[in-house]
Write a protein that holds these residues in place. Structure first.
Motif, PDB file in Angstrom:
ATOM      1  N   LYS A   1       0.816  -1.206   0.000  1.00 11.06           N
ATOM      2  CA  LYS A   1       0.000   0.000   0.000  1.00 11.06           C
ATOM      3  C   LYS A   1       0.856   1.265   0.000  1.00 11.06           C
ATOM      4  O   LYS A   1       1.921   1.306   0.612  1.00 11.06           O
ATOM      5  N   ALA A   2       0.352   2.265  -0.701  1.00 14.95           N
ATOM      6  CA  ALA A   2       0.945   3.601  -0.600  1.00 14.95           C
ATOM      7  C   ALA A   2      -0.165   4.539  -0.145  1.00 14.95           C
ATOM      8  O   ALA A   2      -1.349   4.243  -0.321  1.00 14.95           O
ATOM      9  N   TYR A   3       0.220   5.651   0.432  1.00 12.81           N
ATOM     10  CA  TYR A   3      -0.758   6.632   0.910  1.00 12.81           C
ATOM     11  C   TYR A   3      -0.434   7.991   0.324  1.00 12.81           C
ATOM     12  O   TYR A   3       0.735   8.368   0.205  1.00 12.81           O
ATOM     13  N   LEU A   4      -1.483   8.741  -0.016  1.00  9.94           N
ATOM     14  CA  LEU A   4      -1.265  10.122  -0.459  1.00  9.94           C
ATOM     15  C   LEU A   4      -0.853  10.934   0.769  1.00  9.94           C
ATOM     16  O   LEU A   4      -1.447  10.793   1.831  1.00  9.94           O
ATOM     17  N   THR A   5       0.133  11.769   0.604  1.00  6.07           N
ATOM     18  CA  THR A   5       0.704  12.449   1.765  1.00  6.07           C
ATOM     19  C   THR A   5      -0.306  13.360   2.462  1.00  6.07           C
ATOM     20  O   THR A   5      -1.098  14.052   1.816  1.00  6.07           O
ATOM     21  N   GLN A   6      -0.267  13.347   3.792  1.00  7.11           N
ATOM     22  CA  GLN A   6      -1.108  14.262   4.591  1.00  7.11           C
ATOM     23  C   GLN A   6      -0.335  15.520   4.936  1.00  7.11           C
ATOM     24  O   GLN A   6      -0.901  16.517   5.376  1.00  7.11           O
ATOM     25  N   SER A   7       0.997  15.434   4.773  1.00  7.22           N
ATOM     26  CA  SER A   7       1.883  16.530   5.169  1.00  7.22           C
ATOM     27  C   SER A   7       3.279  16.163   4.716  1.00  7.22           C
ATOM     28  O   SER A   7       3.661  14.996   4.769  1.00  7.22           O
ATOM     29  N   GLY A   8       4.044  17.141   4.269  1.00  7.35           N
ATOM     30  CA  GLY A   8       5.415  16.858   3.830  1.00  7.35           C
ATOM     31  C   GLY A   8       6.412  16.957   4.970  1.00  7.35           C
ATOM     32  O   GLY A   8       7.630  16.842   4.762  1.00  7.35           O
ATOM     33  N   GLN A   9       5.924  17.171   6.156  1.00  5.47           N
ATOM     34  CA  GLN A   9       6.789  17.518   7.278  1.00  5.47           C
ATOM     35  C   GLN A   9       7.945  16.549   7.540  1.00  5.47           C
ATOM     36  O   GLN A   9       9.084  16.975   7.733  1.00  5.47           O
ATOM     37  N   LEU A  10       7.659  15.242   7.548  1.00  2.08           N
ATOM     38  CA  LEU A  10       8.714  14.306   7.933  1.00  2.08           C
ATOM     39  C   LEU A  10       9.899  14.421   6.972  1.00  2.08           C
ATOM     40  O   LEU A  10      11.058  14.340   7.373  1.00  2.08           O
ATOM     41  N   TYR A  11       9.573  14.668   5.705  1.00  2.00           N
ATOM     42  CA  TYR A  11      10.630  14.833   4.702  1.00  2.00           C
ATOM     43  C   TYR A  11      11.315  16.195   4.851  1.00  2.00           C
ATOM     44  O   TYR A  11      12.518  16.326   4.614  1.00  2.00           O
ATOM     45  N   ALA A  12      10.531  17.193   5.261  1.00  2.00           N
ATOM     46  CA  ALA A  12      11.126  18.506   5.493  1.00  2.00           C
ATOM     47  C   ALA A  12      12.120  18.425   6.653  1.00  2.00           C
ATOM     48  O   ALA A  12      13.144  19.119   6.662  1.00  2.00           O
ATOM     49  N   GLU A  13      11.851  17.545   7.619  1.00  2.00           N
ATOM     50  CA  GLU A  13      12.794  17.376   8.728  1.00  2.00           C
ATOM     51  C   GLU A  13      14.130  16.822   8.207  1.00  2.00           C
ATOM     52  O   GLU A  13      15.198  17.267   8.634  1.00  2.00           O
TER      53      GLU A  13
END
Ligand code: 4AD
Ligand code: MG
Length: 434
Positions: free
Chosen positions: A182-194
């Motif tokens: 499964k893949a999920y559409l992102t709810q927020s880019g935050q984790l990658y921004a970290e």
């Protein structure tokens, strides 16, 4: 004339006395005796062309009759100043060129129901009100980019297809992803921004985000745009300093450059003019006190609902920052307050006039073992977060960031009562078209 040098309605004022050629669509037309008025909309504004019988060849004069609302046509003529005309200028028409005659247009210049218009969103976008909203939206987005670019932030786009949840598992859009599950559409880019903050120091991501929101409120879309700055070596106070400077910059840019559009929207800008630093900062506890004083039966530990936010924000003449929420209502990645581990070092910025939360942010948990514990407490699959945990294994530092929702910000600045008008093609629980 090259495309770049073409004259558009918004700058006909610079061509008074000159013959120009405009292209656009018929907004409206009327006649009075031997005079014919053609109102053209070209995407930058509305201008009126005037023809008098006898001043142009008959076949040109008769094209007036053929033109229906939204027909595409060209106007040639001399620009003159005319205070009574919409926009303050008009064209003494010398020629009319017809590109296409429109079928009977479904949106007449009268009141239509919202669902009727929403079904015709692709056409509704042509109306002056939608035009004004989209131009404000564009200016907000430009202000956002300018703000971060001018302050040494690097734009780092985060992915849309992701292997895990960032903002809780209840609002995930799911899809099959080849042989990988499964893949999920992102709810927020935050984790990658970290990850970006640890690589570049200061970053922002800016893109569409998705939440399967089952609620039909005037503040929720299932697809919305979010800008998320993330800064290394920053704590909650730094985060709030950044957020207030950011909001002032956005609002003041719009007030300066979109005065005309705000007038079309009949926006009272008193509250917007107040958006200057410093913004008031109150704790969650103080916000709860406000609710109690106002007679709201609110239990400590809950999250604020829309009406609670409205009551809290009504106590202030500008956006208010509410910080240190009960950790139980906030996301797994938020750092706890060392002075009171029941609280998360979180901040929500509530817009005035009942617009509610426009920014959510926090200082992040930077300790590896604590973060692993939080992932377990939230029953999240640790394997999917191993890469994120690496950020705590290799050079972890205090860091913080926030997310600003574009559509709620547009709704607030434009004074709209629903987010559906803030995005070109809204996606909601009950709407996927056009
Ligand atoms: O408070 P939220 O959920 O915060 C985050 O996603 C963090 N990861 C941000 C961060 O710290 N980098 O969402 C942030 C903002 C909200 O304040 C709101 O403006 C907007 O995103 N938002 C929505 N806007 C429209 N429709 C929805 N369903 C929204 N959900 C959140
Ligand atoms: Mg939030």
């Amino acid at each position: 004339m090259s495309l770049i040098n073409r004259v558009y309605v918004e700058n006909v004022g610079a061509h008074v006395g000159e013959e120009v050629e405009l292209r656009g669509w018929l907004y409206n037309k009327r006649s009075s005796g031997k005079i014919r008025f053609l109102l053209m909309r070209d995407g930058t504004g509305i201008v009126q062309g005037v023809m008098v019988k006898g001043s142009v060849p008959d076949e040109v004069f008769e094209r007036f009759d053929a033109l229906t609302q939204e027909s595409a046509f060209g106007l040639k003529g001399k620009v003159r100043k005319e205070d009574r005309a919409p926009g303050g200028y008009e064209l003494e028409v010398s020629d009319v060129v017809i590109y296409s005659i429109a079928h009977e247009y479904p949106i007449a210049p009268k009141e239509h129901g919202v669902e009727f218009l929403a079904d015709r969103r692709h056409l509704w976008l042509r109306s002056s009100r939608q035009h004004a909203i989209m131009r404000v939206r564009h200016r907000i987005i430009k202000a956002i980019r300018d703000f971060f670019d001018e302050r040494g932030f690097t734009l780092l786009d985060s992915p849309i297809l992701t292997p895990a949840a960032c903002e809780g598992t209840t609002t995930l859009f799911e899809t099959e992803y080849f042989d990988l599950g499964k893949a999920y559409l992102t709810q927020s880019g935050q984790l990658y921004a970290e990850a970006g903050a640890m690589a570049f120091g200061k970053v922002y991501c800016f893109g569409p985000t998705f939440r399967a929101e089952k609620s039909k409120t005037r503040r929720h879309l299932s697809e919305f745009w979010m800008v998320e700055p993330e800064v290394a070596f920053a704590d909650l106070n730094d985060d709030m300093d950044l957020a207030e400077e950011f909001l002032e910059y956005i609002v003041q840019s719009v007030l300066r450059d979109r005065e005309r559009e705000l007038k079309v929207l009949e926006r009272n800008t008193t509250f917007l003019q107040n958006v200057k630093c410093p913004l008031p900062r109150i704790t969650y506890d103080e916000a709860v006190e406000i609710l109690k004083r106002k007679g709201v039966a609110f239990e400590w530990g809950n999250d604020f609902g829309g009406t609670d936010e409205t009551i809290i924000s009504e106590q202030f003449d500008r956006p208010v920052m509410v910080h240190r929420y009960p950790a139980q209502v906030k996301a797994f990645y938020m750092k706890r307050d060392p002075e009171n581990p029941n609280l998360a070092l979180a901040v929500d910025v509530l817009a005035p006039e009942g617009y509610g939360e426009i920014i959510g942010g926090s200082q992040r948990e930077d300790d590896l073992d604590t973060l692993i514990r939080r992932i377990q407490e939230h029953q999240l699959p640790q394997e999917a977060f191993e890469w994120y945990l690496d950020l705590r294994r290799y050079g972890t530092v205090p860091h913080a960031g926030f997310g600003l929702g574009i559509e709620r910000t547009v709704a607030w600045i434009c004074g709209l009562d629903h987010v559906r008008e803030t995005i070109p093609f809204p996606r909601m629980i009950y709407r996927l078209t056009p």
